[in-house]
Design a protein around this motif. Structure first.
Motif, mmCIF file in Angstrom:
data_model
loop_
_atom_site.group_PDB
_atom_site.id
_atom_site.type_symbol
_atom_site.label_atom_id
_atom_site.label_comp_id
_atom_site.label_asym_id
_atom_site.label_seq_id
_atom_site.Cartn_x
_atom_site.Cartn_y
_atom_site.Cartn_z
ATOM 1 N N ASP A 92 45.640 39.328 41.346
ATOM 2 C CA ASP A 92 44.134 39.378 41.710
ATOM 3 C C ASP A 92 44.301 38.851 43.384
ATOM 4 O O ASP A 92 43.411 39.240 44.152
ATOM 5 N N ASN A 95 45.723 41.133 45.775
ATOM 6 C CA ASN A 95 44.495 42.211 46.317
ATOM 7 C C ASN A 95 43.487 41.666 46.975
ATOM 8 O O ASN A 95 42.742 42.441 47.679
ATOM 9 N N ARG A 96 43.202 40.379 47.049
ATOM 10 C CA ARG A 96 42.140 39.837 47.683
ATOM 11 C C ARG A 96 42.527 39.555 49.106
ATOM 12 O O ARG A 96 41.808 39.034 50.089
#
Ligand code: CO
Length: 136
Positions: A92, A95-96
Protein backbone atom coordinates in the motif's frame (compact mmCIF):
# COMPACT_ATOMS: atom_id res chain seq x y z
CA UNK A 1 -4.36 0.20 7.81
CA UNK A 2 -2.54 1.73 10.82
CA UNK A 3 -3.83 0.23 14.06
CA UNK A 4 -2.09 2.55 16.49
CA UNK A 5 1.32 3.53 17.80
CA UNK A 6 3.22 0.37 18.70
CA UNK A 7 6.09 2.24 20.32
CA UNK A 8 8.20 5.37 20.36
CA UNK A 9 11.91 4.57 20.11
CA UNK A 10 14.65 6.59 21.76
CA UNK A 11 18.28 6.24 20.72
CA UNK A 12 20.64 6.07 23.70
CA UNK A 13 24.34 5.46 24.27
CA UNK A 14 23.95 3.64 27.60
CA UNK A 15 20.76 1.67 28.00
CA UNK A 16 21.49 0.92 31.68
CA UNK A 17 21.93 4.61 32.50
CA UNK A 18 18.66 5.49 30.75
CA UNK A 19 16.83 2.65 32.52
CA UNK A 20 18.14 3.99 35.83
CA UNK A 21 16.80 7.44 34.88
CA UNK A 22 13.37 5.95 34.05
CA UNK A 23 13.28 4.13 37.38
CA UNK A 24 14.35 7.21 39.35
CA UNK A 25 12.21 9.80 37.55
CA UNK A 26 9.15 7.81 36.53
CA UNK A 27 9.19 4.66 38.67
CA UNK A 28 9.06 2.55 35.51
CA UNK A 29 11.01 -0.68 35.10
CA UNK A 30 11.81 -2.46 31.83
CA UNK A 31 9.49 -5.27 30.72
CA UNK A 32 11.83 -6.82 28.26
CA UNK A 33 15.41 -6.64 26.93
CA UNK A 34 16.65 -8.16 23.73
CA UNK A 35 19.50 -8.02 21.22
CA UNK A 36 18.21 -7.66 17.65
CA UNK A 37 20.73 -9.06 15.21
CA UNK A 38 19.12 -7.63 12.05
CA UNK A 39 19.92 -4.09 13.27
CA UNK A 40 22.84 -4.83 15.62
CA UNK A 41 21.12 -3.15 18.55
CA UNK A 42 20.03 -3.85 22.10
CA UNK A 43 16.47 -2.89 22.97
CA UNK A 44 14.73 -2.37 26.31
CA UNK A 45 10.96 -2.02 26.39
CA UNK A 46 9.17 0.12 28.98
CA UNK A 47 5.41 -0.06 29.34
CA UNK A 48 3.66 3.16 30.31
CA UNK A 49 0.00 2.37 30.73
CA UNK A 50 -1.11 0.95 27.38
CA UNK A 51 1.80 2.58 25.55
CA UNK A 52 5.35 1.51 24.96
CA UNK A 53 8.69 3.33 24.94
CA UNK A 54 11.62 1.48 23.44
CA UNK A 55 15.21 2.36 24.31
CA UNK A 56 17.66 1.40 21.57
CA UNK A 57 21.43 1.24 21.85
CA UNK A 58 23.79 0.46 18.97
CA UNK A 59 26.15 -2.44 19.61
CA UNK A 60 28.82 -1.39 17.09
CA UNK A 61 29.96 1.86 15.49
CA UNK A 62 28.40 0.86 12.16
CA UNK A 63 24.98 0.21 13.69
CA UNK A 64 22.38 2.70 12.34
CA UNK A 65 21.62 3.74 15.92
CA UNK A 66 25.29 4.46 16.69
CA UNK A 67 25.54 6.56 13.53
CA UNK A 68 22.38 8.45 14.44
CA UNK A 69 23.68 9.22 17.94
CA UNK A 70 27.11 10.24 16.62
CA UNK A 71 25.45 12.72 14.27
CA UNK A 72 22.48 14.00 16.26
CA UNK A 73 22.99 12.92 19.84
CA UNK A 74 20.62 10.88 21.97
CA UNK A 75 16.93 11.46 21.43
CA UNK A 76 13.75 10.32 19.73
CA UNK A 77 14.68 8.03 16.86
CA UNK A 78 11.44 6.74 15.35
CA UNK A 79 7.71 6.24 15.80
CA UNK A 80 6.38 2.76 15.09
CA UNK A 81 2.88 2.11 13.77
CA UNK A 82 1.26 -1.25 14.37
CA UNK A 83 -0.19 -2.94 11.27
CA UNK A 84 -2.07 -6.20 10.90
CA UNK A 85 -0.33 -7.38 7.71
CA UNK A 86 3.04 -5.76 7.04
CA UNK A 87 3.36 -7.11 3.49
CA UNK A 88 0.01 -5.57 2.56
CA UNK A 89 0.96 -2.33 4.32
CA UNK A 90 4.27 -2.11 2.43
CA UNK A 91 2.47 -2.73 -0.88
CA UNK A 92 0.00 0.00 0.00
CA UNK A 93 2.82 2.44 0.92
CA UNK A 94 4.60 1.63 -2.36
CA UNK A 95 1.40 2.37 -4.29
CA UNK A 96 1.14 5.69 -2.46
CA UNK A 97 4.67 6.56 -3.60
CA UNK A 98 6.33 6.27 -0.19
CA UNK A 99 10.06 5.44 -0.35
CA UNK A 100 10.85 2.39 1.74
CA UNK A 101 14.11 1.73 3.58
CA UNK A 102 13.17 -1.94 3.94
CA UNK A 103 11.53 -3.38 0.82
CA UNK A 104 11.01 -6.61 2.72
CA UNK A 105 10.25 -6.85 6.45
CA UNK A 106 12.96 -7.90 8.87
CA UNK A 107 12.59 -9.79 12.13
CA UNK A 108 12.43 -7.32 15.01
CA UNK A 109 11.74 -7.47 18.72
CA UNK A 110 9.87 -10.51 20.06
CA UNK A 111 9.64 -12.14 16.62
CA UNK A 112 7.70 -9.20 15.17
CA UNK A 113 8.10 -8.22 11.51
CA UNK A 114 9.29 -4.66 10.99
CA UNK A 115 10.16 -2.29 8.14
CA UNK A 116 11.27 1.34 8.03
CA UNK A 117 9.97 4.07 5.73
CA UNK A 118 12.33 6.63 4.25
CA UNK A 119 12.08 9.95 6.13
CA UNK A 120 12.43 11.81 2.83
CA UNK A 121 8.86 10.69 2.08
CA UNK A 122 7.46 11.29 5.56
CA UNK A 123 8.30 14.83 6.64
CA UNK A 124 11.81 14.00 7.93
CA UNK A 125 10.40 11.74 10.65
CA UNK A 126 11.51 8.10 10.66
CA UNK A 127 8.55 5.73 10.87
CA UNK A 128 8.56 1.99 11.34
CA UNK A 129 5.78 -0.48 10.59
CA UNK A 130 5.39 -3.39 13.02
CA UNK A 131 3.41 -6.58 12.64
CA UNK A 132 3.37 -8.33 16.00
CA UNK A 133 3.42 -12.13 15.88
CA UNK A 134 3.35 -14.79 18.55
CA UNK A 135 6.78 -15.39 20.05
CA UNK A 136 8.31 -18.68 19.02
CO1 CO B 1 11.16 0.32 16.68
Amino acid sequence: MLQGIDHVAIAVTDIDATLAMYKKNFGVEPEHRETIDAYNVEVATLHVGGSCVELVQGLANDSPISKFVAKRGEGIHHIAFAVEDIHAALDDMRNRGVDLIDDEPRVGKSNSLVAFLHPGSTGRVLYELVQNRDEE
